[in-house]
Design a protein around this motif. Structure first.
Motif, PDB file in Angstrom:
ATOM      1  N   LEU A   9     -41.703  -3.755 -32.504  1.00  0.00           N
ATOM      2  CA  LEU A   9     -40.495  -4.275 -31.871  1.00  0.00           C
ATOM      3  C   LEU A   9     -40.830  -5.097 -30.639  1.00  0.00           C
ATOM      4  N   CYS A  10     -41.721  -4.593 -29.811  1.00  0.00           N
ATOM      5  CA  CYS A  10     -42.057  -5.309 -28.582  1.00  0.00           C
ATOM      6  C   CYS A  10     -42.627  -6.684 -28.887  1.00  0.00           C
ATOM      7  N   ALA A  11     -43.408  -6.776 -29.962  1.00  0.00           N
ATOM      8  CA  ALA A  11     -43.992  -8.059 -30.328  1.00  0.00           C
ATOM      9  C   ALA A  11     -42.931  -9.052 -30.769  1.00  0.00           C
ATOM     10  N   LEU A  12     -41.814  -8.522 -31.266  1.00  0.00           N
ATOM     11  CA  LEU A  12     -40.761  -9.392 -31.789  1.00  0.00           C
ATOM     12  C   LEU A  12     -39.761  -9.826 -30.747  1.00  0.00           C
ATOM     13  N   LEU A  13     -39.664  -9.094 -29.656  1.00  0.00           N
ATOM     14  CA  LEU A  13     -38.600  -9.351 -28.691  1.00  0.00           C
ATOM     15  C   LEU A  13     -38.688 -10.728 -28.058  1.00  0.00           C
ATOM     16  N   ALA A  14     -39.881 -11.284 -27.981  1.00  0.00           N
ATOM     17  CA  ALA A  14     -40.029 -12.599 -27.366  1.00  0.00           C
ATOM     18  C   ALA A  14     -39.640 -13.725 -28.305  1.00  0.00           C
ATOM     19  N   CYS A  15     -39.342 -13.396 -29.562  1.00  0.00           N
ATOM     20  CA  CYS A  15     -39.049 -14.425 -30.553  1.00  0.00           C
ATOM     21  C   CYS A  15     -37.572 -14.735 -30.592  1.00  0.00           C
ATOM     22  N   LYS A  16     -37.215 -15.998 -30.387  1.00  0.00           N
ATOM     23  CA  LYS A  16     -35.848 -16.463 -30.585  1.00  0.00           C
ATOM     24  C   LYS A  16     -35.892 -17.621 -31.554  1.00  0.00           C
ATOM     25  N   SER A  17     -34.921 -17.692 -32.409  1.00  0.00           N
ATOM     26  CA  SER A  17     -34.886 -18.801 -33.351  1.00  0.00           C
ATOM     27  C   SER A  17     -34.558 -20.079 -32.619  1.00  0.00           C
ATOM     28  N   ASP A 197     -31.905   9.090 -20.724  1.00  0.00           N
ATOM     29  CA  ASP A 197     -32.913   9.979 -21.305  1.00  0.00           C
ATOM     30  C   ASP A 197     -34.276   9.289 -21.335  1.00  0.00           C
ATOM     31  N   PRO A 198     -35.186   9.681 -20.441  1.00  0.00           N
ATOM     32  CA  PRO A 198     -36.512   9.050 -20.410  1.00  0.00           C
ATOM     33  C   PRO A 198     -37.338   9.344 -21.654  1.00  0.00           C
ATOM     34  N   ASN A 199     -36.928  10.318 -22.440  1.00  0.00           N
ATOM     35  CA  ASN A 199     -37.675  10.662 -23.651  1.00  0.00           C
ATOM     36  C   ASN A 199     -37.346   9.770 -24.839  1.00  0.00           C
ATOM     37  N   VAL A 200     -36.300   8.951 -24.722  1.00  0.00           N
ATOM     38  CA  VAL A 200     -35.986   8.005 -25.799  1.00  0.00           C
ATOM     39  C   VAL A 200     -37.019   6.885 -25.750  1.00  0.00           C
ATOM     40  N   PRO A 201     -37.825   6.718 -26.823  1.00  0.00           N
ATOM     41  CA  PRO A 201     -38.990   5.810 -26.767  1.00  0.00           C
ATOM     42  C   PRO A 201     -38.628   4.347 -26.990  1.00  0.00           C
ATOM     43  N   ILE A 202     -37.783   3.816 -26.106  1.00  0.00           N
ATOM     44  CA  ILE A 202     -37.331   2.438 -26.173  1.00  0.00           C
ATOM     45  C   ILE A 202     -37.514   1.817 -24.791  1.00  0.00           C
ATOM     46  N   LYS A 203     -37.875   0.526 -24.737  1.00  0.00           N
ATOM     47  CA  LYS A 203     -38.005  -0.156 -23.459  1.00  0.00           C
ATOM     48  C   LYS A 203     -36.712  -0.044 -22.654  1.00  0.00           C
ATOM     49  N   GLU A 204     -36.838   0.070 -21.345  1.00  0.00           N
ATOM     50  CA  GLU A 204     -35.685   0.356 -20.484  1.00  0.00           C
ATOM     51  C   GLU A 204     -34.569  -0.674 -20.618  1.00  0.00           C
ATOM     52  N   LEU A 205     -34.907  -1.934 -20.708  1.00  0.00           N
ATOM     53  CA  LEU A 205     -33.856  -2.952 -20.795  1.00  0.00           C
ATOM     54  C   LEU A 205     -33.123  -2.933 -22.125  1.00  0.00           C
ATOM     55  N   HIS A 206     -33.653  -2.198 -23.090  1.00  0.00           N
ATOM     56  CA  HIS A 206     -32.999  -2.074 -24.392  1.00  0.00           C
ATOM     57  C   HIS A 206     -32.266  -0.736 -24.529  1.00  0.00           C
ATOM     58  N   LYS A 207     -32.007  -0.120 -23.385  1.00  0.00           N
ATOM     59  CA  LYS A 207     -31.161   1.054 -23.301  1.00  0.00           C
ATOM     60  C   LYS A 207     -29.941   0.712 -22.454  1.00  0.00           C
ATOM     61  N   LEU A 208     -28.912   1.562 -22.537  1.00  0.00           N
ATOM     62  CA  LEU A 208     -27.714   1.342 -21.710  1.00  0.00           C
ATOM     63  C   LEU A 208     -27.095   2.693 -21.386  1.00  0.00           C
ATOM     64  N   SER A 209     -26.808   2.912 -20.122  1.00  0.00           N
ATOM     65  CA  SER A 209     -26.191   4.175 -19.718  1.00  0.00           C
ATOM     66  C   SER A 209     -24.681   4.116 -19.906  1.00  0.00           C
ATOM     67  N   VAL A 210     -24.067   5.287 -19.972  1.00  0.00           N
ATOM     68  CA  VAL A 210     -22.604   5.359 -20.070  1.00  0.00           C
ATOM     69  C   VAL A 210     -21.971   4.756 -18.824  1.00  0.00           C
ATOM     70  N   ALA A 211     -22.556   5.031 -17.661  1.00  0.00           N
ATOM     71  CA  ALA A 211     -21.989   4.519 -16.411  1.00  0.00           C
ATOM     72  C   ALA A 211     -22.003   2.995 -16.374  1.00  0.00           C
ATOM     73  N   GLN A 212     -23.122   2.393 -16.780  1.00  0.00           N
ATOM     74  CA  GLN A 212     -23.210   0.933 -16.764  1.00  0.00           C
ATOM     75  C   GLN A 212     -22.275   0.317 -17.805  1.00  0.00           C
TER      76      GLN A 212
END
Length: 241
Positions: A9-17, A197-212
């Motif tokens: 996933l990380c390798a793909l995130l920089a790709c935009k059509s 949840d820091p245990n969710v193995p996803i990059k921080e910017l690809h997470k979203l809190s309920v508060a935000q």
């Protein structure tokens, strides 16, 4: 297993059509809603309400979206149950991608349909191919833009955004258009990995809190109705007027 697909996933995130870049260039950046700073590793440098907008996964990430283990990892079966769809519902799948969840919802909508929106023509091709292969008649692929999903006004019962909202280049404009497409009783559902949840193995910017999420939805006139927590790693947040 998580580590393998996370690296992919990380390798793909920089790709935009190229089409997405052209669309972005056509949108004037006159809005006062956004601020700009040096981009972080997984971000765009564009900031909305204190949150840096994440980079977008391009169409080359289609195989990750369709990975065989996705249903078990994300428990998409539980997500489908949580939505409690009615046969007559019109559902907008915003950021539908290859249609993984679009085609799970379609059989539940015997008298309704799915408006499957994506901004990449390549993803629209995937959707049309999936529609033909499955002989589905109640899925309508729609090519949107970064600022407008091109939905019909006052037609949508539910707009669902699965791991997509945090990547919107123009979240304020997109949400305003989505709200215009809702029926009076319609709702928006954000499915996002838990930033709390820091245990969710996803990059921080690809997470979203309920508060935000609640803060950003409040800015466009929506309130949090329910946060369903039945999924192993993601929030299911229901917002309404």
């Amino acid at each position: 297993m998580y580590r393998v697909w996370l690296l992919f996933l990380c390798a793909l995130l920089a790709c935009k059509s190229g089409s997405s870049q052209q669309q972005s260039a056509q949108i004037p950046t006159t809005s006062s809603y956004y601020r700009y700073r040096t981009a972080s590793r997984d971000g765009t440098g564009k900031v909305y309400m204190g949150r840096e907008i994440a980079q977008v996964m391009g169409h080359l990430g289609a195989s990750w979206l369709n990975r065989p283990e996705r249903e078990q990892e994300e428990r998409t079966d539980l997500l489908l149950k949580a939505l409690n769809l009615k046969p007559t519902d019109v559902v907008a799948d915003i950021g539908a991608g290859t249609g993984f969840f679009t085609f799970l919802m379609a059989p539940e909508l015997s008298k309704g349909n799915v408006l499957a929106v994506d901004i990449q023509p390549e993803m629209i091709d995937y959707l049309n191919q999936g529609k033909a292969r499955r002989k589905v008649t109640n899925v309508q692929p729609i090519l949107g833009t970064e600022a407008d999903p091109k939905l019909p006004a006052h037609r949508v019962d539910m707009a669902i955004l699965i791991d997509a909202y945090h990547e919107f280049s123009y979240p304020r404009e997109m949400m305003q258009h989505i709200i215009s497409a809702l029926k009076p009783t319609g709702c928006v559902v954000l499915v996002e990995y838990r930033a709390e949840d820091p245990n969710v193995p996803i990059k921080e910017l690809h997470k979203l809190s309920v508060a935000q999420a609640t803060k950003e939805m409040k800015a466009v006139g929506l309130r949090l109705i329910k946060n369903d927590q039945r999924l192993p790693q993601q929030h299911i947040m229901f917002f309404g007027r």
